[in-house]
Scaffold this motif. Sequence first.
Motif, PDB file in Angstrom:
ATOM      1  N   ALA A  38       2.558   8.505   7.526  1.00 54.14           N
ATOM      2  CA  ALA A  38       1.583   7.677   7.993  1.00 54.14           C
ATOM      3  C   ALA A  38       0.387   7.899   7.479  1.00 54.14           C
ATOM      4  O   ALA A  38      -0.425   8.871   7.444  1.00 54.14           O
ATOM      5  CB  ALA A  38       1.778   8.002   9.462  1.00 54.14           C
ATOM      6  N   GLY A  39      -0.187   6.840   6.699  1.00 56.99           N
ATOM      7  CA  GLY A  39      -1.882   6.953   6.462  1.00 56.99           C
ATOM      8  C   GLY A  39      -1.726   7.159   4.835  1.00 56.99           C
ATOM      9  O   GLY A  39      -2.835   7.121   4.119  1.00 56.99           O
ATOM     10  N   LEU A  40      -0.664   7.418   4.052  1.00 62.91           N
ATOM     11  CA  LEU A  40      -0.481   7.840   2.739  1.00 62.91           C
ATOM     12  C   LEU A  40      -0.847   6.390   2.066  1.00 62.91           C
ATOM     13  O   LEU A  40      -0.309   5.222   2.355  1.00 62.91           O
ATOM     14  CB  LEU A  40       0.658   8.040   2.217  1.00 62.91           C
ATOM     15  CG  LEU A  40       1.195   9.575   2.365  1.00 62.91           C
ATOM     16  CD1 LEU A  40       2.758   9.795   1.998  1.00 62.91           C
ATOM     17  CD2 LEU A  40       0.198  10.520   1.599  1.00 62.91           C
ATOM     18  N   ARG A  41      -1.654   6.657   1.136  1.00 59.31           N
ATOM     19  CA  ARG A  41      -2.081   5.638   0.313  1.00 59.31           C
ATOM     20  C   ARG A  41      -1.287   5.464  -1.085  1.00 59.31           C
ATOM     21  O   ARG A  41      -1.398   6.191  -2.206  1.00 59.31           O
ATOM     22  CB  ARG A  41      -3.518   5.686  -0.370  1.00 59.31           C
ATOM     23  CG  ARG A  41      -4.531   5.663   0.963  1.00 59.31           C
ATOM     24  CD  ARG A  41      -5.867   6.206   0.455  1.00 59.31           C
ATOM     25  NE  ARG A  41      -5.814   7.638  -0.105  1.00 59.31           N
ATOM     26  CZ  ARG A  41      -6.838   8.243  -0.582  1.00 59.31           C
ATOM     27  NH1 ARG A  41      -7.898   7.564  -0.954  1.00 59.31           N
ATOM     28  NH2 ARG A  41      -6.594   9.286  -1.147  1.00 59.31           N
ATOM     29  N   ILE A  42      -0.503   4.486  -1.042  1.00 60.18           N
ATOM     30  CA  ILE A  42       0.612   4.533  -2.124  1.00 60.18           C
ATOM     31  C   ILE A  42       0.494   3.190  -2.939  1.00 60.18           C
ATOM     32  O   ILE A  42       0.437   2.141  -2.612  1.00 60.18           O
ATOM     33  CB  ILE A  42       2.293   4.603  -1.423  1.00 60.18           C
ATOM     34  CG1 ILE A  42       2.433   5.963  -0.629  1.00 60.18           C
ATOM     35  CG2 ILE A  42       3.162   4.153  -2.407  1.00 60.18           C
ATOM     36  CD1 ILE A  42       3.743   5.682   0.093  1.00 60.18           C
ATOM     37  N   GLY A  43       0.388   3.375  -4.267  1.00 65.03           N
ATOM     38  CA  GLY A  43       0.294   2.568  -5.036  1.00 65.03           C
ATOM     39  C   GLY A  43       1.514   2.076  -5.896  1.00 65.03           C
ATOM     40  O   GLY A  43       2.292   3.157  -6.336  1.00 65.03           O
ATOM     41  N   VAL A  44       1.635   0.754  -6.027  1.00 68.86           N
ATOM     42  CA  VAL A  44       2.980   0.448  -6.919  1.00 68.86           C
ATOM     43  C   VAL A  44       2.297  -0.325  -8.106  1.00 68.86           C
ATOM     44  O   VAL A  44       1.927  -1.295  -8.358  1.00 68.86           O
ATOM     45  CB  VAL A  44       3.771  -0.440  -6.166  1.00 68.86           C
ATOM     46  CG1 VAL A  44       5.240  -1.047  -6.919  1.00 68.86           C
ATOM     47  CG2 VAL A  44       4.162   0.165  -4.755  1.00 68.86           C
TER      48      VAL A  44
END
Length: 241
Positions: A38-44
């Motif tokens: 929760a709250g992780l900033r994940i880029g694709v």
Amino acid sequence: SFSLDSLGPLARTVADCAAADSVMAGEEPVPVEAFAVAGLRIGVPRGLLFTETEPLVAEAFERVLALLSRSGARIVDHPVDDLLAAMDAALPDGSIAAIEAAAIHADWLDSEASRYDRRVHRRIVAGRTASAAGYIRTMRRRAELIAAFDRRLAPLDVLVLPATATTAPLIAPLEADDAAFLAANRLMLRNTAFGNFFDLTGLSLPMPGLSRPAGLMLLARHGQDRRLLAIGAGIEAALAG
């Protein structure tokens, strides 16, 4: 390749990888405290790195993203195609690995040619045509691009994508067909090679529910190995349900 290669463990769990990594680094192993998803900033990095992806892999990846999103992660598209193009432009004389391998194997490439796999030999020999000036320019440009990619990753905790575009291919058809081998080899290496060039730290976790194995690759900024392992432990737990 002394400029690209680094050692890393293969293990059944992220915790085991962390323990092995500590030993390999000459450090005292300590338990990994998993980051909450929760709250992780994940880029694709959608774009070039997602072309020609096998449907089985693509569908598993999207399921994983949906699961992480439901767990509270903040997932955003994070383009890197401009930096990938800059990487390709920085390699006019071929791969860094081939150039450095040609130097390392210089005393044997001709006299012991029969002892090499023919495809490996061909790739190393291709590295002999690079000039010293060209190699130096490439390495200086690489340093600039590493810094640029590090700035690109600053808003994120982790970049995620499939570790390979396809599941493992059958060996026999590739042994018999150079074109098929090169095509498969390109897709096997593509998604990991850019992280290598940009000096990132990486971790691959198995994506669940697949008939053939495929990995979820997590990439973070250089030097963030322990933090990435903690993020990986959190995502591993989320994938396990």
